[in-house]
Design a protein around this motif. Structure first.
Motif, PDB file in Angstrom:
ATOM      1  N   GLU A 168       0.833  -1.205   0.000  1.00 56.98           N
ATOM      2  CA  GLU A 168       0.000   0.000   0.000  1.00 56.98           C
ATOM      3  C   GLU A 168       0.871   1.260   0.000  1.00 56.98           C
ATOM      4  N   ALA A 169       1.915   1.263   0.799  1.00 58.73           N
ATOM      5  CA  ALA A 169       2.810   2.425   0.866  1.00 58.73           C
ATOM      6  C   ALA A 169       3.534   2.633  -0.461  1.00 58.73           C
ATOM      7  N   ILE A 170       3.920   1.532  -1.105  1.00 60.28           N
ATOM      8  CA  ILE A 170       4.590   1.637  -2.406  1.00 60.28           C
ATOM      9  C   ILE A 170       3.623   2.213  -3.440  1.00 60.28           C
ATOM     10  N   GLN A 218      13.693  -1.245   1.456  1.00 61.31           N
ATOM     11  CA  GLN A 218      14.716  -2.256   1.747  1.00 61.31           C
ATOM     12  C   GLN A 218      14.635  -2.712   3.198  1.00 61.31           C
ATOM     13  N   GLU A 219      14.454  -1.775   4.105  1.00 66.18           N
ATOM     14  CA  GLU A 219      14.342  -2.114   5.528  1.00 66.18           C
ATOM     15  C   GLU A 219      13.102  -2.961   5.780  1.00 66.18           C
ATOM     16  N   ALA A 220      11.996  -2.616   5.138  1.00 65.64           N
ATOM     17  CA  ALA A 220      10.757  -3.384   5.298  1.00 65.64           C
ATOM     18  C   ALA A 220      10.940  -4.818   4.786  1.00 65.64           C
ATOM     19  N   HIS A 221      11.599  -4.963   3.639  1.00 64.75           N
ATOM     20  CA  HIS A 221      11.861  -6.312   3.112  1.00 64.75           C
ATOM     21  C   HIS A 221      12.723  -7.119   4.080  1.00 64.75           C
ATOM     22  N   LYS A 222      13.678  -6.456   4.698  1.00 64.80           N
ATOM     23  CA  LYS A 222      14.535  -7.122   5.672  1.00 64.80           C
ATOM     24  C   LYS A 222      13.719  -7.584   6.884  1.00 64.80           C
TER      25      LYS A 222
END
Length: 91
Positions: free
Chosen positions: A62-64, A75-79
């Motif tokens: 949603e943020a994207i 990147q941090e969220a994917h991590k």
């Protein structure tokens, strides 16, 4: 979503797409709801971890879509999602 989660067979290893996450106030069963289904406390924790992973993925997407997140935050969220999946797999 609550009924789907209450009848979900939890895999030992995380699988993408087991259910469609929908933001809701009462769509996640409580432990007391899961006891009659044979859930142990540990299995309940695993279900909650799965819901947490799907929630993180939903909110990231949603943020994207809304361009409300930077590349470094993505990147941090994917991590963080990967760490949660590893934690799920270790449960």
């Amino acid at each position: 979503m609550k009924e789907i989660l209450m009848n979900l067979d939890l895999p030992d290893i995380y699988e993408h797409g087991l259910f469609v996450y929908t933001p809701t106030l009462d769509g996640i069963p409580d432990y007391i709801d899961l006891i009659p289904k044979g859930y142990t406390f540990e299995k309940c924790k695993k279900l909650f971890k799965l819901v947490s992973i799907e929630s993180m993925k939903f909110h990231l997407n949603e943020a994207i879509k809304e361009n409300a997140i930077s590349d470094s935050e993505i990147q941090e969220a994917h991590k963080l999602i990967e760490e949660a999946i590893n934690e799920y797999n270790g449960m």
